[in-house]
Design a protein around this motif. Structure first.
Motif, short mmCIF file in Angstrom:
data_model
loop_
_atom_site.label_atom_id
_atom_site.label_comp_id
_atom_site.label_asym_id
_atom_site.label_seq_id
_atom_site.Cartn_x
_atom_site.Cartn_y
_atom_site.Cartn_z
N ILE A 1 0.85 -1.19 0.00
CA ILE A 1 0.00 0.00 0.00
C ILE A 1 0.89 1.24 0.00
CG2 ILE A 1 -1.92 1.19 1.11
CD1 ILE A 1 -2.32 -1.47 2.74
N LEU A 2 0.73 2.08 -0.98
CA LEU A 2 1.41 3.38 -1.02
C LEU A 2 0.45 4.42 -0.45
CD1 LEU A 2 3.83 5.14 -1.85
CD2 LEU A 2 2.77 5.36 -4.13
N LEU A 3 0.90 5.16 0.55
CA LEU A 3 0.03 6.09 1.28
C LEU A 3 0.46 7.52 1.00
CD1 LEU A 3 0.47 3.74 4.19
CD2 LEU A 3 -1.85 4.39 3.55
N VAL A 4 -0.49 8.30 0.48
CA VAL A 4 -0.24 9.69 0.08
C VAL A 4 -1.07 10.59 0.99
CG1 VAL A 4 -0.28 11.35 -1.80
CG2 VAL A 4 0.10 8.91 -2.28
N ALA A 5 -0.39 11.42 1.77
CA ALA A 5 -1.09 12.25 2.76
C ALA A 5 -0.90 13.74 2.46
CB ALA A 5 -0.59 11.93 4.17
N ASP A 6 -1.98 14.47 2.49
CA ASP A 6 -1.97 15.94 2.46
C ASP A 6 -1.14 16.55 1.34
OD1 ASP A 6 -3.33 16.66 5.26
OD2 ASP A 6 -1.98 14.97 5.59
N PRO A 7 -1.39 16.18 0.09
CA PRO A 7 -0.67 16.87 -0.99
C PRO A 7 -1.07 18.33 -1.12
CG PRO A 7 -2.31 15.37 -1.88
CD PRO A 7 -2.24 15.08 -0.42
N GLN A 8 -2.34 18.61 -0.87
CA GLN A 8 -2.86 19.98 -0.83
C GLN A 8 -2.34 20.83 -1.99
OE1 GLN A 8 -3.03 20.21 4.00
NE2 GLN A 8 -3.24 22.13 2.93
N ILE A 9 -2.64 20.41 -3.22
CA ILE A 9 -2.19 21.20 -4.36
C ILE A 9 -2.74 22.63 -4.22
CG2 ILE A 9 -2.05 19.16 -5.83
CD1 ILE A 9 -4.60 20.16 -7.24
N LEU A 10 -1.90 23.59 -4.53
CA LEU A 10 -2.19 24.98 -4.23
C LEU A 10 -3.29 25.54 -5.13
CD1 LEU A 10 1.47 26.29 -3.84
CD2 LEU A 10 -0.08 25.42 -2.06
N ALA B 1 7.34 4.09 -8.53
CA ALA B 1 8.24 3.12 -9.16
C ALA B 1 8.94 2.25 -8.13
CB ALA B 1 9.26 3.86 -10.03
N HIS B 2 9.28 2.84 -6.99
CA HIS B 2 9.98 2.08 -5.95
C HIS B 2 9.07 1.09 -5.25
CE1 HIS B 2 12.73 1.36 -2.54
NE2 HIS B 2 11.66 1.48 -1.78
N SER B 3 7.86 1.51 -4.93
CA SER B 3 6.98 0.70 -4.10
C SER B 3 6.23 -0.38 -4.86
CB SER B 3 5.98 1.60 -3.37
OG SER B 3 5.18 2.32 -4.31
N GLN B 4 5.97 -0.15 -6.16
CA GLN B 4 5.20 -1.10 -6.96
C GLN B 4 3.94 -1.55 -6.20
OE1 GLN B 4 7.77 -4.32 -8.34
NE2 GLN B 4 9.52 -2.94 -8.32
N PRO B 5 3.06 -0.61 -5.86
CA PRO B 5 1.95 -0.92 -4.95
C PRO B 5 0.81 -1.65 -5.64
CG PRO B 5 1.78 1.35 -5.69
CD PRO B 5 3.06 0.81 -6.28
N HIS B 6 0.06 -2.38 -4.83
CA HIS B 6 -1.20 -2.95 -5.28
C HIS B 6 -2.35 -1.96 -5.05
CE1 HIS B 6 1.27 -6.54 -4.04
NE2 HIS B 6 1.00 -6.82 -5.29
N VAL B 7 -2.17 -1.13 -4.01
CA VAL B 7 -3.19 -0.15 -3.62
C VAL B 7 -2.51 1.18 -3.33
CG1 VAL B 7 -5.01 0.43 -1.95
CG2 VAL B 7 -4.61 -1.97 -2.59
N ILE B 8 -3.13 2.27 -3.78
CA ILE B 8 -2.67 3.62 -3.43
C ILE B 8 -3.81 4.30 -2.68
CG2 ILE B 8 -1.82 5.85 -4.25
CD1 ILE B 8 -0.89 4.46 -6.78
N ALA B 9 -3.53 4.74 -1.46
CA ALA B 9 -4.55 5.40 -0.64
C ALA B 9 -4.18 6.87 -0.49
CB ALA B 9 -4.65 4.73 0.73
N PHE B 10 -5.04 7.75 -0.99
CA PHE B 10 -4.89 9.19 -0.82
C PHE B 10 -5.69 9.58 0.42
CE2 PHE B 10 -4.22 8.40 -5.32
CZ PHE B 10 -3.09 9.15 -5.60
N LEU C 1 -9.84 9.70 0.02
CA LEU C 1 -10.55 10.18 1.20
C LEU C 1 -10.64 11.70 1.15
CD1 LEU C 1 -9.58 7.31 2.19
CD2 LEU C 1 -9.49 8.29 4.48
N PRO C 2 -11.74 12.28 1.63
CA PRO C 2 -11.81 13.73 1.74
C PRO C 2 -11.16 14.22 3.03
CG PRO C 2 -13.90 12.78 2.40
CD PRO C 2 -13.02 11.63 1.99
#
Length: 357
Positions: free
Chosen positions: A48-57, A87-96, A134-135
């Motif tokens: 699982i690759l976990l992406v937190a708070d990117p908050q694009i401006l 590329a490094h993680s090769q995830p099955h799931v990406i959770a934003f 997720l919101p």
């Protein structure tokens, strides 16, 4: 000719310095950082690759001179770091894990669509990878203002997907502390004995849960029986565990910044583990930026996770400013020397070629 040769050498040196600075800040630094990341190879796990708070401006808060450059640089940083993490993680799931946009909760419908297209262009993912969205409070409100039903519905419509998703033996439950919503769970997601479970229940929440207990957290624990929780919002990396036998927090520790090792958690010891993921955006006011990577092995009842720490962009910007300042100082110096020589009648001599008689 001698003076012209010296000028060429000076210009060449300046071009070399600028080229090396750009190459290091925009490419080499990220590749060096990538070499230090940990990775767990497994044949029967869910990565699982976990992406937190990117908050694009957005354009409302970024309304100062040069804002367009700042927005472009922030987007570019997110694009480069995410591509390498993917590329490094090769995830099955990406959770934003929420706060996808900085101004999602105040954006008009037109600008929300523009931010959505920008977000998709930054976080480009393969079609065969499961994506979970997720919101956060910056997407739908809820921290400094109330959650608008209209804004919340707009997010849910844009990222239309169930609140309960499964990948192999892992069940993902999207909970929302902002709206106090807890999804239903499939009947086969639970067994009374942790050691006998043939599934792993993972709760995904933008807001942290265990560190701030209350009635909502109790309902999440009771209704979903999670073994693992991933959350965001606080822009830091932290682990918290709840001992179900005593209903007390049993372990709290901050993940050491830039320590690129694998952490191991057992899922059959009667604890619920929560891992907070740091922000992946350098604009969030913290020098410790990264993505989370977790490997869930349901058969072995084991989770291994790490943080893919990223280079500090503010340090890179400082390097740009220092190099630029040095080059400006030298440019003024060379200009002053040249002007002095011209005004003082400075004479240069050129070598006379040998004449054969």
């Amino acid at each position: 000719m001698i003076r012209r040769s010296r000028l060429k050498n000076k210009i060449g040196a300046i071009v070399l310095i600028i080229g090396l600075t750009v190459a290091y800040n925009e490419f080499i630094a990220y590749e060096i950082q990538r070499l230090h990341w940990a990775f767990h190879k497994c044949t029967d796990c869910t990565r699982i690759l976990l992406v937190a708070d990117p908050q694009i401006l957005g354009i409302k808060n970024e309304n100062y001179p040069g804002a367009s450059v700042a927005i472009w640089d922030s987007d570019s940083y997110l694009r480069k770091t995410f591509a390498r993490a993917l590329a490094h993680s090769q995830p099955h799931v990406i959770a934003f894990l929420g706060d996808l946009m900085d101004e999602g909760h105040i954006a008009s419908g037109e600008y929300f669509e523009k931010y959505k297209r920008r977000f998709d262009s930054i976080f480009q993912t393969p079609d065969d990878v499961m994506k979970i969205y997720l919101p956060g409070d910056n997407d739908v409100g809820g921290e400094e203002d109330t959650v608008s039903a209209h804004i919340s519905d707009r997010f849910e419509f844009t990222y239309s997907q169930p609140d309960t998703l499964s990948y192999k033996s892992v069940n993902f439950f999207k909970v929302n502390r902002l709206t106090h919503s807890v999804p239903g769970a499939p009947s086969d997601a639970f067994l009374n004995d942790y050691s006998e479970r043939n599934t792993t229940n993972v709760v995904l929440s933008h807001m942290p849960l265990l560190f701030s207990p209350g009635s909502f957290v109790q309902s999440v624990v009771k209704e979903l029986s999670p073994q693992l929780i991933f959350s965001a919002h606080d822009h830091k990396a932290m682990h918290t565990s709840l001992d179900m036998a005593t209903n007390q927090l049993s372990d709290i520790w901050i993940l050491p910044p830039h320590e690129n090792r694998l952490f191991h958690l057992r899922l059959d010891m009667g604890d619920i583990h929560e891992v907070q993921i740091p922000t992946c955006s350098y604009r969030m006011g913290t020098p410790y930026i990264g993505y989370g990577l977790a490997s869930v092995d349901t058969h072995e009842k084991l989770v291994q996770f790490t943080i893919l720490w990223q280079p500090n962009r503010f340090v890179q910007i400082l390097v740009y400013n220092l190099v630029g300042l040095i080059l400006i100082i030298f440019s003024f110096y060379f200009a002053a020397v040249w002007a002095y020589r011209v005004l003082s009648g400075y004479v240069t001599y050129t070598k006379v070629p040998n004449m054969r008689t």
